[in-house]
Design a protein around this motif. Sequence first.
Motif, PDB file in Angstrom:
ATOM      1  N   THR A  85       2.641  -7.951  16.181  1.00 23.91           N
ATOM      2  CA  THR A  85       1.790  -7.810  14.996  1.00 23.91           C
ATOM      3  C   THR A  85       1.935  -9.042  14.105  1.00 23.91           C
ATOM      4  N   THR A  86       3.201  -9.500  13.967  1.00 27.40           N
ATOM      5  CA  THR A  86       3.468 -10.677  13.139  1.00 27.40           C
ATOM      6  C   THR A  86       2.665 -11.863  13.668  1.00 27.40           C
ATOM      7  N   GLN A  87       2.794 -12.054  14.992  1.00 28.43           N
ATOM      8  CA  GLN A  87       2.120 -13.184  15.627  1.00 28.43           C
ATOM      9  C   GLN A  87       0.609 -13.091  15.429  1.00 28.43           C
ATOM     10  N   LEU A  88       0.111 -11.849  15.657  1.00 26.76           N
ATOM     11  CA  LEU A  88      -1.339 -11.630  15.570  1.00 26.76           C
ATOM     12  C   LEU A  88      -1.844 -11.890  14.152  1.00 26.76           C
ATOM     13  N   THR A  89      -1.108 -11.342  13.197  1.00 27.71           N
ATOM     14  CA  THR A  89      -1.537 -11.477  11.796  1.00 27.71           C
ATOM     15  C   THR A  89      -1.458 -12.929  11.359  1.00 27.71           C
ATOM     16  N   LEU A  90      -0.375 -13.589  11.846  1.00 26.37           N
ATOM     17  CA  LEU A  90      -0.223 -15.000  11.494  1.00 26.37           C
ATOM     18  C   LEU A  90      -1.417 -15.799  12.036  1.00 26.37           C
ATOM     19  N   GLU A  91      -1.771 -15.497  13.300  1.00 24.14           N
ATOM     20  CA  GLU A  91      -2.900 -16.236  13.898  1.00 24.14           C
ATOM     21  C   GLU A  91      -4.202 -15.948  13.151  1.00 24.14           C
ATOM     22  N   LYS A  92      -4.332 -14.641  12.806  1.00 23.86           N
ATOM     23  CA  LYS A  92      -5.542 -14.242  12.086  1.00 23.86           C
ATOM     24  C   LYS A  92      -5.603 -14.974  10.737  1.00 23.86           C
ATOM     25  N   GLY A  93      -4.446 -15.002  10.050  1.00 27.40           N
ATOM     26  CA  GLY A  93      -4.355 -15.639   8.732  1.00 27.40           C
ATOM     27  C   GLY A  93      -4.638 -17.137   8.848  1.00 27.40           C
ATOM     28  N   SER A  94      -4.020 -17.748   9.909  1.00 25.62           N
ATOM     29  CA  SER A  94      -4.196 -19.198  10.098  1.00 25.62           C
ATOM     30  C   SER A  94      -5.668 -19.511  10.291  1.00 25.62           C
ATOM     31  N   ALA A  95      -6.309 -18.692  11.150  1.00 25.06           N
ATOM     32  CA  ALA A  95      -7.722 -18.933  11.442  1.00 25.06           C
ATOM     33  C   ALA A  95      -8.551 -18.822  10.175  1.00 25.06           C
ATOM     34  N   ALA A 142      -0.074 -23.226   9.261  1.00 27.76           N
ATOM     35  CA  ALA A 142       0.091 -22.097   8.322  1.00 27.76           C
ATOM     36  C   ALA A 142       1.447 -21.435   8.559  1.00 27.76           C
ATOM     37  N   LYS A 143       2.071 -20.913   7.488  1.00 23.09           N
ATOM     38  CA  LYS A 143       3.370 -20.223   7.574  1.00 23.09           C
ATOM     39  C   LYS A 143       3.189 -18.792   7.081  1.00 23.09           C
ATOM     40  N   TRP A 144       4.208 -18.000   7.331  1.00 26.35           N
ATOM     41  CA  TRP A 144       4.117 -16.626   6.803  1.00 26.35           C
ATOM     42  C   TRP A 144       5.421 -16.208   6.172  1.00 26.35           C
ATOM     43  N   ASP A 145       5.309 -15.205   5.349  1.00 22.92           N
ATOM     44  CA  ASP A 145       6.506 -14.654   4.700  1.00 22.92           C
ATOM     45  C   ASP A 145       6.168 -13.245   4.238  1.00 22.92           C
ATOM     46  N   MET A 146       7.219 -12.470   4.002  1.00 22.53           N
ATOM     47  CA  MET A 146       6.970 -11.146   3.444  1.00 22.53           C
ATOM     48  C   MET A 146       6.998 -11.321   1.933  1.00 22.53           C
ATOM     49  N   ALA A 147       5.996 -10.746   1.274  1.00 18.28           N
ATOM     50  CA  ALA A 147       5.953 -10.904  -0.174  1.00 18.28           C
ATOM     51  C   ALA A 147       5.677  -9.557  -0.818  1.00 18.28           C
ATOM     52  N   GLU A 148       5.804  -9.581  -2.131  1.00 16.30           N
ATOM     53  CA  GLU A 148       5.599  -8.323  -2.850  1.00 16.30           C
ATOM     54  C   GLU A 148       4.453  -8.492  -3.817  1.00 16.30           C
ATOM     55  N   GLN A 149       3.560  -7.556  -3.819  1.00 17.88           N
ATOM     56  CA  GLN A 149       2.424  -7.584  -4.746  1.00 17.88           C
ATOM     57  C   GLN A 149       2.926  -7.154  -6.118  1.00 17.88           C
ATOM     58  N   ALA A 180       3.859  -3.294  -3.646  1.00 14.69           N
ATOM     59  CA  ALA A 180       3.565  -3.099  -2.226  1.00 14.69           C
ATOM     60  C   ALA A 180       3.948  -4.357  -1.459  1.00 14.69           C
ATOM     61  N   ARG A 181       4.578  -4.148  -0.306  1.00 14.52           N
ATOM     62  CA  ARG A 181       4.973  -5.304   0.516  1.00 14.52           C
ATOM     63  C   ARG A 181       3.774  -5.768   1.331  1.00 14.52           C
ATOM     64  N   VAL A 182       3.609  -7.070   1.400  1.00 16.60           N
ATOM     65  CA  VAL A 182       2.461  -7.619   2.142  1.00 16.60           C
ATOM     66  C   VAL A 182       2.943  -8.734   3.054  1.00 16.60           C
ATOM     67  N   PHE A 183       2.151  -8.969   4.082  1.00 15.29           N
ATOM     68  CA  PHE A 183       2.407 -10.064   5.017  1.00 15.29           C
ATOM     69  C   PHE A 183       1.594 -11.259   4.512  1.00 15.29           C
ATOM     70  N   GLN A 184       2.340 -12.241   4.058  1.00 14.85           N
ATOM     71  CA  GLN A 184       1.645 -13.347   3.381  1.00 14.85           C
ATOM     72  C   GLN A 184       1.565 -14.583   4.298  1.00 14.85           C
ATOM     73  N   VAL A 185       0.317 -15.073   4.540  1.00 13.92           N
ATOM     74  CA  VAL A 185       0.122 -16.323   5.303  1.00 13.92           C
ATOM     75  C   VAL A 185      -0.341 -17.369   4.286  1.00 13.92           C
ATOM     76  N   TYR A 186       0.303 -18.501   4.339  1.00 17.33           N
ATOM     77  CA  TYR A 186      -0.073 -19.526   3.347  1.00 17.33           C
ATOM     78  C   TYR A 186      -0.113 -20.909   4.002  1.00 17.33           C
ATOM     79  N   LYS A 187      -0.802 -21.771   3.314  1.00 15.22           N
ATOM     80  CA  LYS A 187      -0.883 -23.158   3.793  1.00 15.22           C
ATOM     81  C   LYS A 187      -1.233 -24.072   2.615  1.00 15.22           C
ATOM     82  N   ARG A 188      -0.633 -25.275   2.644  1.00 15.39           N
ATOM     83  CA  ARG A 188      -1.011 -26.265   1.624  1.00 15.39           C
ATOM     84  C   ARG A 188      -2.019 -27.225   2.257  1.00 15.39           C
ATOM     85  N   PHE A 189      -2.968 -27.610   1.470  1.00 21.83           N
ATOM     86  CA  PHE A 189      -3.878 -28.621   2.017  1.00 21.83           C
ATOM     87  C   PHE A 189      -4.327 -29.589   0.912  1.00 21.83           C
ATOM     88  N   PHE A 190      -4.760 -30.728   1.360  1.00 20.96           N
ATOM     89  CA  PHE A 190      -5.188 -31.778   0.415  1.00 20.96           C
ATOM     90  C   PHE A 190      -6.675 -32.028   0.569  1.00 20.96           C
TER      91      PHE A 190
END
Length: 579
Positions: free
Chosen positions: A46-56, A131-138, A142-152
């Motif tokens: 699920t982590t992998q899938l969500t990360l890929e989904k988030g990255s996309a 893109a990276k992921w981490d567990m974060a809190e809203q 509520a705990r959420v699966f957070q995908v993030y990326k920096r861009f210029f």
Amino acid sequence: MQTSPLKKMPRWVSLFPWLVMVCALLFSALVVVFGLHNAKRETDFTTQLTLEKGSALISALEGALRTGMGYHWSDEVLRDLIHKVGAQPDIASLVVTDRDGKVLMAADKALVGTAFLSPEALARLDPGRRAKWDMAEQPDGARVFQVYKRFFLPQAEARRHGGHRMRSMGGSCGLLEAKVAEGASLFIFVDYDLSPLEEARAADERHMAVMFAILIFVGVVGGFTLFLLANYRRSRKVVQETTAFSSEIVRTLPVGIIATDMGGRITSANPAAREITGIGREAAGRDIRELLPGVWRVVETQGEAREQEAWCTFGEKRRVPLAISASRIVTEEGEAIGTAIIMRDLGEIRRLQSELRRRDRLVALGNMAAGIAHEVRNPLSAIKGLARFFMEASPRESEESRMAGIMTQEVLRLDKVVGDLLDFARPDALNLSDVPLDEVVERARGMIGPDMEARGVRFEADLPKPPLIVRLDRDRMTQVLLNLFLNAVQAMPDGGMLRVRGRAEGSELLLEVADTGCGIAPERLADIFSPYFTTKASGTGLGLSIVHKIVEAHEGTIEAASTPGEGTVFLLRFPFSVA
Ligand code: ADP
């Protein structure tokens, strides 16, 4: 009787319940291990899938933002785009922040302008090219699966597209251009809602726990049930063997046992009881008062467990001497459920007792005969001498001479009686020779012939032809038959039939003397061979004792069977071999 020892159960039978329990525990442990392993795999997947989904999604957004900048889409258009993308059901939030964590654009428009992350928290992130992921809190916890990326957004890009402003898109995208001007980087955060996933995992865990509990329960209950079963089997085996043991004892006891219920119905009778009373197996369930009234009468008149002797009649005329005792059958709870009647056949004991009496009398008779021989014979010869003297001294034909003659005769008769007595008491020395059987029978019949005629007794001999040649003492055996014939004739004062039957059977000669006379009462039958036992007024009671003695001297046996009113049969057996 040998009893079979209790058979030992195989060891594995007693270990079986333990085995089941251990297996159930192992199986439950396996279920847990596999469950956990599965859950981990599912989480990784699920982590992998969500990360890929988030990255996309981030890449797409990144592209859209670049394009938007290129074509100078207005801030509104970009915000609307973010809002629409962020409205997907599994996305908890979608924000674009500047490098200080301040929200520039967000799916939730209320967040624009607020601080999404503190600059320190933002600095702790480790953004790379991917893109990276981490567990974060809203903010609501509520705990959420957070995908993030920096861009210029490179300045070159803005410049290249500077001349082609798309007024139609509703003004410039000043927000981004301002940031580009600063040369700052932007962050995109996509938070995925994990609650359905966690709910599914919780359901899985619940499922696993239930499976675990069921397996443990099945193992423990199964093992316990097997324990109980094994114990039950063992107890049943012990009960079966004990029952078989006691049934075997009851079956082989030489004592008759009849059990009845409280209503007097026969519930069981062992073989000895059936033999004594003549009842069959079908007697079960019948009323003992109807079937064996004589026995029941004795039971009713006696006290508990006291033995009472009585003559009981079974069938038509079979009378048997019995010792009967009865006791209540009481259960462990003290409830009386029936009566146990115990009966001993005293016939054999009676026979042995009378045999003992006969031998006692024989011994007494022997001693007495020896005394008489010594004490009586000498005076008798003196009297005989004196009688001769008086006879010779008296004139012939005188009264004195006649009296002296009678004295001599009587002394001679007495001397013979004493001689017979001595013969009877002394061990028999047989004068054996090979004799045709019918000759002996005929001799005895000839001696009793006149008596038989006088009483109207018919005689019948059934003997093998050619005659059997038997080795015996002719005179003694004639005496045996004569005594038996005499008794038979005396038992038939009004006539009847005297039958003699002889035959060889294997190594035995069987001789049967039967009459149709008055018969002998069963209670007297055992005593008829005892010396001095007589039922006749003028009897001596020595006839059958002499018969018995002579038969024994020939190594034979004699027994009598009689039915009062119908007749008597004497059966003689001798060892026999064809000459
Ligand atoms: P005795 O003839 O002097 O009485 P025995 O020893 O010959 O002595 O017989 C003993 C008793 O056995 C007889 O008194 C009689 O009661 C009985 N007995 C023997 N033989 C018979 C028979 N054939 N029928 C009936 N009773 C018999």
